[in-house]
Write a protein that holds these residues in place. Structure first.
Motif, short mmCIF file in Angstrom:
data_model
loop_
_atom_site.label_atom_id
_atom_site.label_comp_id
_atom_site.label_asym_id
_atom_site.label_seq_id
_atom_site.Cartn_x
_atom_site.Cartn_y
_atom_site.Cartn_z
N PRO A 1 -15.83 10.09 -1.75
CA PRO A 1 -15.44 11.08 0.18
C PRO A 1 -15.04 10.05 0.59
O PRO A 1 -15.54 8.47 0.69
CB PRO A 1 -16.47 11.47 0.36
CG PRO A 1 -18.12 11.11 0.47
CD PRO A 1 -17.46 10.50 -1.14
N ASP A 2 -13.62 10.11 1.40
CA ASP A 2 -13.07 8.74 1.87
C ASP A 2 -14.36 9.00 3.79
O ASP A 2 -14.25 8.37 4.34
CB ASP A 2 -11.84 8.85 2.55
CG ASP A 2 -10.77 8.58 1.63
OD1 ASP A 2 -10.88 7.49 1.17
OD2 ASP A 2 -10.07 10.06 1.35
N ILE A 3 -14.33 10.41 3.95
CA ILE A 3 -15.43 11.53 5.17
C ILE A 3 -16.31 11.35 4.86
O ILE A 3 -16.37 12.91 4.32
CB ILE A 3 -14.25 11.50 5.81
CG1 ILE A 3 -13.06 10.52 6.59
CG2 ILE A 3 -14.84 11.79 7.99
CD1 ILE A 3 -12.33 11.13 7.71
N ILE A 4 -17.55 11.63 5.11
CA ILE A 4 -18.75 12.03 5.64
C ILE A 4 -18.46 12.26 6.80
O ILE A 4 -19.70 11.56 7.91
CB ILE A 4 -20.00 11.38 5.19
CG1 ILE A 4 -19.26 10.61 3.52
CG2 ILE A 4 -21.25 12.51 4.62
CD1 ILE A 4 -20.72 9.62 3.34
N GLY A 5 -18.26 14.23 7.39
CA GLY A 5 -19.45 14.85 8.33
C GLY A 5 -20.05 15.59 7.87
O GLY A 5 -20.48 15.71 7.30
N VAL A 6 -21.78 15.22 9.12
CA VAL A 6 -22.24 15.64 9.47
C VAL A 6 -22.64 16.60 10.38
O VAL A 6 -22.78 16.22 11.84
CB VAL A 6 -23.90 15.04 9.22
CG1 VAL A 6 -25.02 15.27 9.59
CG2 VAL A 6 -23.36 14.19 8.46
N SER A 7 -23.13 18.21 10.09
CA SER A 7 -23.64 18.43 11.55
C SER A 7 -24.84 18.42 12.22
O SER A 7 -25.86 18.63 10.85
CB SER A 7 -23.15 20.58 11.19
OG SER A 7 -22.84 20.70 12.14
N SER A 8 -24.12 18.25 13.42
CA SER A 8 -26.27 18.21 13.70
C SER A 8 -26.47 19.49 15.01
O SER A 8 -26.28 20.25 15.53
CB SER A 8 -25.86 17.36 14.94
OG SER A 8 -25.25 17.70 15.92
N THR A 9 -27.86 19.64 14.63
CA THR A 9 -28.70 20.72 15.60
C THR A 9 -30.01 19.69 16.02
O THR A 9 -30.03 18.63 15.72
CB THR A 9 -29.20 21.96 15.05
OG1 THR A 9 -29.92 21.72 14.47
CG2 THR A 9 -28.33 22.48 15.05
N THR A 10 -29.98 19.84 17.60
CA THR A 10 -31.34 19.35 18.32
C THR A 10 -32.66 19.05 16.98
O THR A 10 -33.34 18.25 16.59
CB THR A 10 -32.08 20.15 19.45
OG1 THR A 10 -30.76 19.94 19.81
CG2 THR A 10 -33.45 19.30 19.68
N ILE A 11 -33.16 20.34 15.99
CA ILE A 11 -34.13 20.14 14.91
C ILE A 11 -34.31 19.60 14.26
O ILE A 11 -35.17 19.32 13.44
CB ILE A 11 -34.75 21.59 15.54
CG1 ILE A 11 -33.92 22.85 14.14
CG2 ILE A 11 -35.62 22.63 16.37
CD1 ILE A 11 -34.53 23.79 13.71
N THR A 12 -33.02 19.24 13.87
CA THR A 12 -32.16 18.47 12.72
C THR A 12 -32.23 17.13 12.99
O THR A 12 -31.39 16.62 12.54
CB THR A 12 -30.72 19.61 11.49
OG1 THR A 12 -29.81 19.13 12.61
CG2 THR A 12 -31.58 20.37 11.40
#
Length: 423
Positions: free
Chosen positions: A65-76
């Motif tokens: 992939p050209d871009i890697i997007g990651v979703s965050s929460t506090t506990i993760t």
């Protein structure tokens, strides 16, 4: 561009106990927007597929992939950082972007691990950033970002909230393994924003305080889509404030009935007891609503005032009675060990739960999240016993001089065993 969106492994037993695991709608909305502009998108929910970094490594090496997007929460948070570090090692040329609740609240915690941090609602910020990168433009012109440039932190300023949610496409559920989620139960979000001022809430830091809602037709179009495409039999509405606009709720109910959709639905996120009435509940039941969770939080008037909940115990009694009489199952959310809590107030809550005779009881550990008034209250009135985000929601992370960490855990475990062991 080729974009890989990742939702990290979510380890909180609280979420599973409360309502099961849901597909990551936030990422699915972003994917739908990006795909509409001809970008190649894949979503990996690491809770149901590609659960290890080793598996992720193979996927990245194969798909490049050209871009890697990651979703965050506090506990993760720690998991997110590990993913960002690991993907940097195996795909150094890929651009890493992190967004989600924790990134929106504390973007500085991610700027050394990613190229860009998306703050707030992510759909159009992500689209504009991807288009800018593809065209070799200047990311400083994209509102809603925090990043480093020449060793200096750049904040591009807040992006205006999306005014018309009907303009968003439905989430790209076809990019997710829908069979892995809750057996014919579909989650939908019909509104954003909450005008209330509870001391513990951080939702307004992402979605704002202004209530914004999708039209009844748009909502029921999505429900019908879920029924026809995925054979969905139950809809779980995950709004913070679904019943705030009474007229809209009645129109949604009429739309469901007019289309003869034989669908059950429930409100899972703590409906306010001061935003329903008997007539509204009757109409909701007629249109298929079979279960409501109310955000009750405490059986102590003192604690409710401290939480700034803005409700009274008599309101709770009256609404629970109405709901049960109408034939809707009733669940109650209770926050244990929060501001103003003592052993005695928890005994009041225990007596109140017994009195209400709820169908479902959900107890949560009072958790002060960064940048909430609850967090500031702890700094003023007690102390934090850990700064480990992975312990949030699983144990108390603070104590006060009159109510120790150990006492809070003991009371929570006692109440949890009494009310939740069979739920």
């Amino acid at each position: 561009m080729k974009i890989l969106l990742l939702y990290p492994l979510y380890t909180s037993h609280v979420e599973e106990e409360k309502k099961g695991y849901f597909p990551p709608l936030g990422l699915a909305y972003i994917a739908a927007i990006l795909r509409n502009y001809d970008h190649s998108v894949r979503i990996i929910d690491m809770n149901v597929e590609t659960k290890s970094l080793k598996e992720l490594e193979k996927t990245c090496e194969k798909e490049q992939p050209d871009i890697i997007g990651v979703s965050s929460t506090t506990i993760t948070y720690s998991t997110c950082v590990n993913i960002l570090k690991h993907t940097r090692e195996i795909l150094p040329s890929a651009i890493r972007i992190v967004g989600g609740p924790h990134a929106s609240i504390l973007p500085q915690e991610f700027i050394n691990h990613s190229e860009f941090v998306v703050v707030g609602e992510g759909e159009y910020t992500m689209l504009e950033l991807v288009e800018t990168l593809e065209n070799c433009g200047n990311p400083s012109n994209v509102r809603g970002l925090v990043f480093k440039k020449d060793k200096k932190i750049v904040k591009t300023g807040p992006r205006p909230l999306i005014s018309d949610l009907d303009n968003l496409p439905f989430p790209a559920r076809d990019l997710l393994p829908m069979e892995a989620y809750n057996d014919n139960k579909g989650a939908i979000l019909t509104s954003r924003g909450c005008p209330f001022n509870c001391i513990f809430c951080n939702s307004h830091l992402i979605f704002g305080k202004k209530f914004r809602a999708r039209s009844p037709k748009n909502v029921v179009d999505e429900i019908e889509h879920l029924v026809k495409k995925y054979n969905t039999q139950v809809i779980r509405i995950v709004d913070d404030m679904f019943t705030l606009d009474r007229k809209r709720v009645l129109e949604i109910c009429e739309e469901i009935l007019n289309r003869c959709l034989n669908i059950g639905w429930e409100l899972t996120n703590g409906t306010r007891v001061d935003k329903v009435d008997k007539e509204l509940l009757e109409k909701m039941h007629e249109a298929g609503c079979y279960r409501i969770y109310y955000g009750i939080e405490s059986g102590s008037e003192k604690v409710l005032r401290m939480l700034r909940k803005g409700i009274k115990l008599d309101q709770v009694r009256r609404v629970v009675k109405w709901t049960k009489e109408i034939g809707i199952e009733v669940g109650g959310f209770f926050m244990i060990g929060g501001p103003g809590e003592t052993v005695e107030t928890l005994k009041e809550t225990e007596r109140f739960i017994d009195e209400l005779n709820l169908d479902y009881v959900h107890l949560s550990i009072a958790t002060p999240y960064p940048r909430t008034d609850f967090w500031d209250w702890v700094l003023k009135n007690g102390r934090f016993v850990t700064n480990d985000y992975s312990k949030f929601e699983k144990e108390f992370i603070f104590e006060t001089p009159d109510f120790s960490w150990k006492q809070r855990m003991k009371m929570f475990e006692y109440l949890h065993e009494k009310y939740c062991s069979d739920n």
